[in-house]
Every structure is written in structure tokens, then in C-alpha cells.
Write a protein that holds these residues in place. Structure first.
Motif, PDB file in Angstrom:
ATOM      1  N   ARG A  55       0.841  -1.203   0.000  1.00  0.00           N
ATOM      2  CA  ARG A  55       0.000   0.000   0.000  1.00  0.00           C
ATOM      3  C   ARG A  55       0.879   1.257   0.000  1.00  0.00           C
ATOM      4  NH1 ARG A  55      -3.576  -1.669   3.378  1.00  0.00           N
ATOM      5  NH2 ARG A  55      -5.018  -2.341   1.781  1.00  0.00           N
ATOM      6  N   GLU A 136      -6.844  11.873  -6.574  1.00  0.00           N
ATOM      7  CA  GLU A 136      -7.802  10.784  -6.834  1.00  0.00           C
ATOM      8  C   GLU A 136      -7.133   9.428  -6.657  1.00  0.00           C
ATOM      9  OE1 GLU A 136     -11.030  10.960  -6.888  1.00  0.00           O
ATOM     10  OE2 GLU A 136     -10.632  13.065  -6.521  1.00  0.00           O
ATOM     11  N   ARG A 139      -6.698   8.745  -2.939  1.00  0.00           N
ATOM     12  CA  ARG A 139      -8.010   8.414  -2.339  1.00  0.00           C
ATOM     13  C   ARG A 139      -8.403   6.973  -2.677  1.00  0.00           C
ATOM     14  NH1 ARG A 139     -11.015  13.315  -0.787  1.00  0.00           N
ATOM     15  NH2 ARG A 139     -12.801  11.924  -0.528  1.00  0.00           N
ATOM     16  N   ALA A 140      -8.097   6.563  -3.906  1.00  0.00           N
ATOM     17  CA  ALA A 140      -8.448   5.199  -4.313  1.00  0.00           C
ATOM     18  C   ALA A 140      -7.620   4.180  -3.522  1.00  0.00           C
ATOM     19  CB  ALA A 140      -8.224   5.036  -5.813  1.00  0.00           C
ATOM     20  N   VAL A 141      -6.328   4.439  -3.339  1.00  0.00           N
ATOM     21  CA  VAL A 141      -5.471   3.500  -2.599  1.00  0.00           C
ATOM     22  C   VAL A 141      -5.980   3.330  -1.172  1.00  0.00           C
ATOM     23  CG1 VAL A 141      -3.149   3.159  -1.643  1.00  0.00           C
ATOM     24  CG2 VAL A 141      -3.417   3.987  -3.998  1.00  0.00           C
ATOM     25  N   LEU A 142      -6.476   4.428  -0.587  1.00  0.00           N
ATOM     26  CA  LEU A 142      -6.890   4.403   0.825  1.00  0.00           C
ATOM     27  C   LEU A 142      -8.399   4.198   0.997  1.00  0.00           C
ATOM     28  CD1 LEU A 142      -4.694   7.374   2.149  1.00  0.00           C
ATOM     29  CD2 LEU A 142      -4.176   4.919   2.209  1.00  0.00           C
ATOM     30  N   SER A 143      -9.109   4.012  -0.099  1.00  0.00           N
ATOM     31  CA  SER A 143     -10.575   3.846  -0.053  1.00  0.00           C
ATOM     32  C   SER A 143     -11.243   4.989   0.705  1.00  0.00           C
ATOM     33  CB  SER A 143     -10.972   2.516   0.611  1.00  0.00           C
ATOM     34  OG  SER A 143     -10.486   1.442  -0.126  1.00  0.00           O
ATOM     35  N   VAL A 144     -10.825   6.223   0.433  1.00  0.00           N
ATOM     36  CA  VAL A 144     -11.411   7.382   1.124  1.00  0.00           C
ATOM     37  C   VAL A 144     -12.769   7.701   0.497  1.00  0.00           C
ATOM     38  CG1 VAL A 144     -11.121   9.817   1.745  1.00  0.00           C
ATOM     39  CG2 VAL A 144      -9.109   8.333   1.588  1.00  0.00           C
ATOM     40  N   PRO A 145     -13.854   7.628   1.280  1.00  0.00           N
ATOM     41  CA  PRO A 145     -15.170   7.903   0.689  1.00  0.00           C
ATOM     42  C   PRO A 145     -15.432   9.400   0.540  1.00  0.00           C
ATOM     43  CG  PRO A 145     -15.399   7.145   2.976  1.00  0.00           C
ATOM     44  CD  PRO A 145     -13.923   7.264   2.699  1.00  0.00           C
ATOM     45  N   ASP A 146     -16.499   9.724  -0.195  1.00  0.00           N
ATOM     46  CA  ASP A 146     -16.946  11.118  -0.255  1.00  0.00           C
ATOM     47  C   ASP A 146     -17.244  11.589   1.170  1.00  0.00           C
ATOM     48  OD1 ASP A 146     -16.793  11.010  -2.972  1.00  0.00           O
ATOM     49  OD2 ASP A 146     -18.952  10.806  -3.304  1.00  0.00           O
TER      50      ASP A 146
END
Ligand code: FMN
Length: 187
Positions: A55, A136, A139-146
């Protein structure tokens, strides 16, 4: 460590030893962030701790080339701002005067991140604040939601370098007494 020693001794560290950061030290460091001041005591910060090597390499790949040392540091922290807490303005009403809600939350989180850098210094650990990345992709690597702002990444680990202090402007050039004088008018 005295707080002034932490402030003067802190450096941005970009080379790290592979040693694991002990969980108890990490807890103390994040606790320093937790204790930071915030508007209305809303505490909008959230801390993501990344230890997993694949990660961290994915975060490094999402960052600008000069930030690829992320992969080498044993821990990467991500500082998030929770935008949707109770009492938060609706997304389309998140402006007040010259600032936006997002900006307000971000500078609250930045205070916590600054506290973390000082606590890490007191623990003998190095940090480097990182803002230059593909948002972006991170955010995708960490699964950060809206509903969460990504404020910054920060590497954490035992330093493998001892960087010299970087220059700072003199205090005299930064300070105004009573009123702000026009630029070029300083004595
Ligand atoms: C908001 C912010 C963004 C930064 N972004 C990066 C970055 O993307 N990569 C990096 O290597 N350093 C980054 N830095 C570290 C600065 O380069 C560093 O703090 C500055 O040069 C002063 O050096 P010092 O921290 O050792 O005193 C950032 C620092 C801050 C506060």
C-alpha cells in the motif's frame, strides 16, 4: 523533550531506516494530534495509518517523483478532514465570506498534523509533510469515501539522515506592531 526543542529540532526527513515504528510511540504521536485545538471543538481530523508495504508503494506511485521516498518510510499517515459532521452546512452552502467549508476543515486538520510532527520529533522519529500527489489516486489506494477531504500525507520513521536546518525569514521581517505597514516600509 521541551516543546521549543521539538520545534527547533524538527526537520523534514526524506531518508528512513527500515526499523518498525513501535505502536505505543505511534499512539502517543497520534494522541498529540487528537489534542489539537479546532473550531467549535469539532475535531474534524481523521488519521489513516499505513504500514503495509504494497500500500505504501501504491501511495508512492500516486505521488510526484520527488515524493517516492514514501515507499521507503515504514509508516505513511494520511490526514483526512471529516466534512459531513453534525451541524456542518449543506454541501452547496459551504462558503462563508472568503472561505469555504472545505478550507476551514482543512486548516483545522493542518493544526493536528503540525502537532503530530512535533510529537514525532519528541519520540526521535522523523516526518515529512507531503502534498504533491494525484489526489484521486491516493483516495483510491486508501478507499477514502466522499465526505472526507484528503489534507496531506506524512511519512514517519526513524531518520537515516540528519538534514541541516532550512533557512527561515528573520522574525523582524515577519512581525508588524499594532498595524500592518505597506510592503517596503519596514524599518
Ligand atoms: C503544506 C506543506 C507541503 C509540503 N509538501 C512537501 C512535499 O510534497 N514533498 C516534500 O518532500 N516536502 C514537502 N514539504 C516539506 C517542506 O519542503 C519543508 O517543510 C520545508 O522545506 C522546510 O524544511 P523543514 O521542514 O526541514 O524545516 C511540505 C511542507 C508543508 C508544510
Amino acid at each position: 523533550m521541551d516543546v521549543y526543542d521539538a520545534i527547533t529540532g524538527r526537520r523534514s526527513v526524506r531518508k528512513y531506516r527500515p526499523d518498525t515504528v513501535p505502536e505505543d510511540a505511534l499512539q502517543r504521536i497520534l494522541n498529540a494530534g487528537r489534542l489539537a485545538p479546532s473550531g467549535h471543538n469539532r475535531q474534524p481530523w481523521r488519521f489513516v495509518v499505513v504500514r503495509d508495504g504494497s500500500r505504501r508503494r501504491a501511495l508512492a506511485a500516486a505521488a510526484a517523483p520527488h515524493n517516492h521516498f514514501i515507499a521507503q518510510a515504514p509508516v505513511t499517515l494520511a490526514f483526512l478532514g471529516y466534512l459531513a459532521f453534525e451541524g456542518a452546512p449543506a454541501p452547496d452552502a459551504r462558503t462563508r465570506g472568503s472561505w469555504t467549508w472545505d478550507m476551514y476543515v482543512r486548516y483545522n486538520v493542518a493544526i493536528a498534523a503540525a502537532y503530530v510532527t512535533l510529537a514525532a520529533t519528541a519520540e526521535g522519529l522523523g516526518t515529512c509533510w507531503i502534498n504533491n500527489y494525484d489526489e484521486e489516486a491516493v483516495r483510491a489506494v486508501l478507499s477514502v469515501p466522499d465526505g472526507y477531504a484528503l489534507v496531506c500525507l506524512m511519512t514517519l520513521g526513524y531518520p537515516a539522515e540528519d538534514p541541516a536546518a532550512r533557512p527561515r525569514a528573520s522574525l523582524a521581517s515577519l512581525r508588524f506592531d499594532e498595524i500592518v505597514k505597506p510592503a517596503g516600509d519596514e524599518q
